[in-house]
Design a protein around this motif. Structure first.
Motif, PDB file in Angstrom:
ATOM      1  N   GLU A 171       7.404 -27.740 -38.901  1.00  0.00           N
ATOM      2  CA  GLU A 171       6.305 -27.531 -39.848  1.00  0.00           C
ATOM      3  C   GLU A 171       6.656 -26.448 -40.866  1.00  0.00           C
ATOM      4  N   VAL A 172       7.276 -25.386 -40.388  1.00  0.00           N
ATOM      5  CA  VAL A 172       7.709 -24.312 -41.285  1.00  0.00           C
ATOM      6  C   VAL A 172       8.755 -24.839 -42.269  1.00  0.00           C
ATOM      7  N   ASN A 182       7.006 -17.642 -48.063  1.00  0.00           N
ATOM      8  CA  ASN A 182       6.679 -17.303 -46.673  1.00  0.00           C
ATOM      9  C   ASN A 182       5.177 -17.060 -46.511  1.00  0.00           C
ATOM     10  N   LYS A 183       4.589 -16.388 -47.501  1.00  0.00           N
ATOM     11  CA  LYS A 183       3.156 -16.099 -47.439  1.00  0.00           C
ATOM     12  C   LYS A 183       2.343 -17.390 -47.450  1.00  0.00           C
ATOM     13  N   GLN A 184       2.733 -18.323 -48.307  1.00  0.00           N
ATOM     14  CA  GLN A 184       2.020 -19.605 -48.389  1.00  0.00           C
ATOM     15  C   GLN A 184       2.188 -20.424 -47.119  1.00  0.00           C
ATOM     16  N   VAL A 185       3.367 -20.350 -46.516  1.00  0.00           N
ATOM     17  CA  VAL A 185       3.602 -21.043 -45.242  1.00  0.00           C
ATOM     18  C   VAL A 185       2.637 -20.517 -44.197  1.00  0.00           C
ATOM     19  N   GLY A 186       2.499 -19.183 -44.129  1.00  0.00           N
ATOM     20  CA  GLY A 186       1.588 -18.567 -43.164  1.00  0.00           C
ATOM     21  C   GLY A 186       0.157 -19.007 -43.380  1.00  0.00           C
ATOM     22  N   ILE A 191      -0.681 -18.798 -39.536  1.00  0.00           N
ATOM     23  CA  ILE A 191       0.117 -17.888 -38.720  1.00  0.00           C
ATOM     24  C   ILE A 191       0.483 -16.668 -39.563  1.00  0.00           C
ATOM     25  N   SER A 192       0.878 -15.595 -38.894  1.00  0.00           N
ATOM     26  CA  SER A 192       1.186 -14.354 -39.604  1.00  0.00           C
ATOM     27  C   SER A 192       2.504 -14.450 -40.352  1.00  0.00           C
ATOM     28  N   VAL A 196       6.064 -16.354 -39.420  1.00  0.00           N
ATOM     29  CA  VAL A 196       6.758 -17.253 -40.350  1.00  0.00           C
ATOM     30  C   VAL A 196       8.219 -16.836 -40.480  1.00  0.00           C
ATOM     31  N   GLU A 197       8.445 -15.552 -40.678  1.00  0.00           N
ATOM     32  CA  GLU A 197       9.810 -15.050 -40.844  1.00  0.00           C
ATOM     33  C   GLU A 197      10.655 -15.300 -39.607  1.00  0.00           C
TER      34      GLU A 197
END
Length: 226
Positions: A171-172, A182-186, A191-192, A196-197
């Motif tokens: 999904e990531v 990364n922020k948009q993925v979270g 998720i935080s 994500v990272e």
């Protein structure tokens, strides 16, 4: 526009002893024994390894035991006893054989030629043919066979690596390859940023890449050939 070659046979003195053996196998499928043996002589005299067969059925049996890592191509006649040349070629496509093929026939048939080319055949040559034309075509098809095999192995490697990802890692990856930060993925996955990272690092490690651009290229390659 497709062109059907129709030229006189060019007979050239050949010295098989002085010509190095070329990598790969050229399969010949032709029920005309004289035509088959003539083609075998021509190609072997020019350093090619040849595997001749008088019918599509016999060729398919031989192909089952062939090493897929060895580049191979196919020269075949259309009018064969039993399965026709075009039917054979269609079956090879359905079975996903990486085998460049060209038709050599004694009967001019534009409709057949068009159909064969549309299905991906390299060429459609009418007998009698030029010897140098056949040798050039054989070299081109073996080069393509090698290139296709390398791409196939690369794609298999990518798919095997993708299978190691967890559901969340996939999904990531999907979000990242869609252009998300990364922020948009979270935000999309609830998720935080730290999580994500961590998932992103795991994805890149499992896929063996160290740059986002490489990760994107790998994912696009898989989608193109899925």
């Amino acid at each position: 526009m497709m062109v059907i070659h129709q030229v006189k046979v060019l007979v050239m003195p050949l010295n098989a002893q002085s010509i190095p053996l070329k990598t790969g196998v050229i399969y010949i499928v032709d029920d005309d024994e004289d035509a088959r043996e003539s083609l075998v002589w021509l190609l072997e005299s020019n350093g090619f390894k040849v595997s001749p067969h008088e019918s599509a059925e016999r060729f398919l049996l031989a192909l089952q035991n062939a090493d897929p890592a060895i580049p191979a191509c196919l020269l075949l006649d259309h009018r064969l006893p039993g399965m026709s040349g075009l039917e054979l070629y269609t079956q090879l496509i359905k079975q996903r054989y990486l085998l460049p093929a060209a038709f050599i026939t004694g009967y001019a048939d534009v409709a057949l030629a068009v159909q064969a080319i549309k299905q991906g055949a390299q060429d459609f040559i009418e007998k009698p043919y030029k010897e140098d034309l056949i040798c050039k075509l054989a070299n081109e098809m073996l080069d393509k066979a090698y290139s296709d095999y390398q791409k196939h192995m690369e794609l298999n490697s990518i798919r095997n690596k993708l299978k190691t990802l967890t559901k969340r890692e996939r999904e990531v990856l999907e979000c990242l390859t869609a252009g998300c930060t990364n922020k948009q993925v979270g935000q999309n996955l609830h998720i935080s940023l730290k999580t994500v990272e961590a998932h992103r690092a795991n994805v890149m490690d499992k896929l063996g890449v160290n740059r986002a651009a490489t990760l994107l290229k790998l994912s696009i390659t898989n989608q193109q050939y899925h």
